[in-house]
Design a protein around this motif. Structure first.
Motif, PDB file in Angstrom:
ATOM      1  N   VAL A  30      47.232  29.352  13.735  1.00 16.05           N
ATOM      2  CA  VAL A  30      46.842  30.569  13.637  1.00 16.05           C
ATOM      3  C   VAL A  30      46.695  31.054  11.935  1.00 16.05           C
ATOM      4  O   VAL A  30      46.957  30.064  11.230  1.00 16.05           O
ATOM      5  CB  VAL A  30      48.024  31.666  14.142  1.00 16.05           C
ATOM      6  N   ILE A  54      46.817  36.678  15.549  1.00 15.55           N
ATOM      7  CA  ILE A  54      47.874  35.553  15.479  1.00 15.55           C
ATOM      8  C   ILE A  54      48.660  35.615  16.841  1.00 15.55           C
ATOM      9  O   ILE A  54      48.626  34.462  17.354  1.00 15.55           O
ATOM     10  CB  ILE A  54      48.916  35.837  14.381  1.00 15.55           C
ATOM     11  N   THR A  58      48.312  32.480  19.336  1.00 20.85           N
ATOM     12  CA  THR A  58      49.512  31.903  20.006  1.00 20.85           C
ATOM     13  C   THR A  58      49.464  31.940  21.668  1.00 20.85           C
ATOM     14  O   THR A  58      49.761  30.836  22.226  1.00 20.85           O
ATOM     15  CB  THR A  58      50.721  32.795  19.704  1.00 20.85           C
ATOM     16  N   SER A  61      47.189  29.320  22.622  1.00 24.99           N
ATOM     17  CA  SER A  61      47.892  27.761  22.210  1.00 24.99           C
ATOM     18  C   SER A  61      48.776  27.767  23.523  1.00 24.99           C
ATOM     19  O   SER A  61      48.733  26.312  23.894  1.00 24.99           O
ATOM     20  CB  SER A  61      48.572  27.947  21.111  1.00 24.99           C
ATOM     21  N   VAL A  70      58.925  25.507  22.670  1.00 26.47           N
ATOM     22  CA  VAL A  70      57.998  25.872  21.447  1.00 26.47           C
ATOM     23  C   VAL A  70      58.613  25.717  20.001  1.00 26.47           C
ATOM     24  O   VAL A  70      59.873  26.726  19.877  1.00 26.47           O
ATOM     25  CB  VAL A  70      57.165  27.167  21.593  1.00 26.47           C
ATOM     26  N   MET A  72      57.927  27.201  16.394  1.00 27.97           N
ATOM     27  CA  MET A  72      56.673  28.144  15.813  1.00 27.97           C
ATOM     28  C   MET A  72      57.089  28.089  14.448  1.00 27.97           C
ATOM     29  O   MET A  72      58.091  28.518  13.803  1.00 27.97           O
ATOM     30  CB  MET A  72      56.909  29.572  16.105  1.00 27.97           C
ATOM     31  N   LEU A  83      53.710  35.649  15.992  1.00 31.70           N
ATOM     32  CA  LEU A  83      54.149  34.561  16.663  1.00 31.70           C
ATOM     33  C   LEU A  83      54.773  34.822  17.811  1.00 31.70           C
ATOM     34  O   LEU A  83      55.022  34.467  18.951  1.00 31.70           O
ATOM     35  CB  LEU A  83      54.895  33.707  15.906  1.00 31.70           C
ATOM     36  N   GLY A  86      53.090  37.001  20.458  1.00 40.23           N
ATOM     37  CA  GLY A  86      52.352  36.225  21.432  1.00 40.23           C
ATOM     38  C   GLY A  86      53.094  35.325  22.488  1.00 40.23           C
ATOM     39  O   GLY A  86      52.804  35.127  23.536  1.00 40.23           O
ATOM     40  N   ALA A  87      54.237  34.790  21.604  1.00 39.27           N
ATOM     41  CA  ALA A  87      55.263  34.012  22.498  1.00 39.27           C
ATOM     42  C   ALA A  87      55.767  34.649  23.713  1.00 39.27           C
ATOM     43  O   ALA A  87      56.322  34.380  24.639  1.00 39.27           O
ATOM     44  CB  ALA A  87      56.151  33.356  21.702  1.00 39.27           C
ATOM     45  N   ALA A  95      61.672  29.344  22.279  1.00 37.88           N
ATOM     46  CA  ALA A  95      61.099  29.094  21.394  1.00 37.88           C
ATOM     47  C   ALA A  95      61.969  29.217  19.716  1.00 37.88           C
ATOM     48  O   ALA A  95      62.972  30.075  19.876  1.00 37.88           O
ATOM     49  CB  ALA A  95      60.057  30.359  21.245  1.00 37.88           C
TER      50      ALA A  95
END
Length: 523
Positions: A30, A54, A58, A61, A70, A72, A83, A86-87, A95
């Motif tokens: 990103v 971003i 994410t 991805s 994940v 990050m 991040l 997105g996650a 994460a």
């Protein structure tokens, strides 16, 4: 500089995961925009929306739907919130945030601020300014002041998304590498909670309390709202205000003090602060941290025992009471972030670095449509007496809500001359803003017909951070009859990639709803 250390992380992570019996891949990347580099430049108008880019990057991805966990890699202003947003669309995935740490201390912050103010007044040359900046930002790592990037790292600790004590270990050290390896190994473990389980109501309360207790960045009045909405939760500035007023201020880190985050870390750091807040019942201990324990285990500091990574309790008492204190003797009985509201709308103000005598002002408005217009008036000697500088047309819908940190040295210089000044804007200030009273993020913004557009040159404005009042002292009937001044947005539409973000500007939420285009909220 903050993300340069990540250059070597993929190889280190792949090795650690392979040794743990897994396989690691770089799933995607990103933009790692630096707000410090773009301050005062046209590119800053892309900054807030870079958070959305971003978040979407994410999501792309992770969309392959083939991962077990994940890692990050992120530090700076929009990168960490992006991040997380997105996650959170993949809430089942564990994460872990893996930071890079702050650069070692450089030029003292007080001297840096002095040179910047002198340059704004024409008393320092460009060469002197550049020398000071180069001595301040001198190596890989996060900027050392307590702005948005370092506030991000604090938030990841109190939300349980870091391995304990990861935030402020310098890059390029054996301890930093050991923490990165440990994060990679932890991602291979069974039974990790998904990020949607980690970021729940209690974690969000912890984030708001941590922000208040450490005097963190005002930018999180926007980012935390957006992160919460991505997690299916709704918070607003009433929540931030209420929690800030109930939370003691435990840290004074520049711009709220003279020490930087390295000094804060050396004094006991986040481990000390988290333990103090837990003991006082001000943080939720029972959140699902990525290390497998409760938040109490997050209040630990990492160290190397020969080559073995271990954790220990933070110091029993602060090692520097000018920077870090316990709940029994805080710097202030409450944190520094407050809500303002009145006939001008709703705004936030950070008062932790503002002298008590300067936390209220009643003065005539000086109206500007750009920060450069204000700077031109200053250079022309046209900013005399007490006044409230009104800079409008700076919200998400207007121009992407760039930070107006370029104004800080100028307003500080006027204040140092003995003038009473304040800022009122529907835009943002930097996470490094401090000593000048600034009512920011005013919502609704001018581009949405907000009341800031009704202000006229010379109207008396009251900003009272103690009572929470924000109003124009104009006759009610006259105020209601006024039409907002038109906002010229043509100059913000093209150039430096801004034409690509027209859709985001058109769909941007109010600042109190997160300011982005992904989670605009009700209506």
């Amino acid at each position: 500089s903050a993300h340069q250390p990540f250059e070597t992380y993929p190889a280190l992570i792949r090795m650690a995961v392979r040794n743990a019996g897994g396989t690691a891949q770089v799933a995607g990347g990103v933009p790692a925009m630096c707000d410090g580099v773009t301050q005062g430049r046209t590119g800053m108008e892309l900054s807030l929306f870079s958070r959305d880019v971003i978040a979407m990057g994410t999501a792309v991805s992770l969309s392959h739907d083939m991962f077990d966990a994940v890692l990050m890699l992120g530090v700076c202003d929009k990168i960490v919130p992006g991040l997380l947003i997105g996650a959170l669309g993949f809430g089942h995935l564990p994460a872990i945030l893996v930071p890079a740490g702050p650069m070692p201390s450089g030029l003292p912050n007080k001297e840096k601020a002095r040179v910047r103010q002198a340059y704004a007044e024409g008393k320092a040359t460009r060469e002197e300014l550049l020398d000071a900046e180069a001595a301040s930002y001198h190596s890989p790592g996060t900027c050392t002041f307590y702005g948005t990037a370092n506030s991000n790292q604090m938030l990841m600790e109190v939300m349980g998304l870091h391995l304990p004590g990861s935030a402020f270990v310098n890059p390029g050290t054996p301890l930093r590498d050991a923490l990165t390896v440990a994060a990679a190994e932890r991602a291979c473990a069974d039974g990790l909670p998904g990020i949607g389980e980690t970021i729940d109501e209690k974690a969000m309360v912890n984030a708001m309390v941590g922000l208040a207790a450490t005097g963190g960045s005002t930018n999180h009045a926007i980012h935390l709202v957006a992160i919460a909405r991505a997690a299916g939760l709704v918070i607003d500035w009433d929540d931030l205000d209420a929690l800030s007023r109930a939370t003691p201020l435990l840290a004074r880190v520049y711009p709220n003090g003279q020490g930087d985050v390295n000094h804060f870390h050396a004094a006991g750091g986040l481990g000390f602060a988290i333990r103090e807040l837990l003991d006082a019942g001000l943080l939720h201990d029972d959140i699902r941290c990525v290390h497998g324990g409760s938040l109490r285990a997050q209040a630990q500091e990492p160290y190397l025992d020969d080559l073995t990574l271990r954790w220990r309790d933070p110091p029993a008492a602060s090692l520097d009471a000018t920077i870090l204190r316990g709940v029994a003797e805080p710097f202030d009985a409450e944190g520094g972030l407050r809500l303002l509201q009145g006939n001008l709308g709703r705004a936030v103000v950070k008062v932790s670095a503002v002298e008590p005598a300067r936390r209220r002002i009643e003065a005539p408005a000086r109206i500007f449509d750009t920060q450069d217009a204000l700077l031109d008036a200053f250079k022309a000697g046209a900013l005399d007496g007490d006044f409230v500088a009104v800079v409008r047309g700076q919200g998400p819908r207007a121009n992407g809500m760039p930070e107006l940190h370029k104004l800080t040295p100028t307003l500080s210089a006027l204040q140092a001359r003995g003038q009473r000044v304040a800022l009122l804007t529907d835009g943002r200030m930097s996470g490094a803003s401090g000593t000048v009273l600034a009512a920011i993020h005013l919502s609704p913004e001018a581009a949405c017909g907000g009341a800031i557009g009704r202000l006229r040159e010379g109207d008396v404005v009251r900003i009272d951070s103690e009572s929470g009042e924000l109003c124009a002292l104009v006759d009610a009937a006259e105020w209601a009859a006024r039409e907002p001044a038109p906002i010229d947005l043509a100059g913000n539409a093209f150039g430096m990639g801004r034409e690509l973000f027209a859709l985001m500007r058109a769909h941007a939420a109010l600042a109190e709803e997160g300011g982005g285009a992904l989670y605009p909220g009700p209506g």
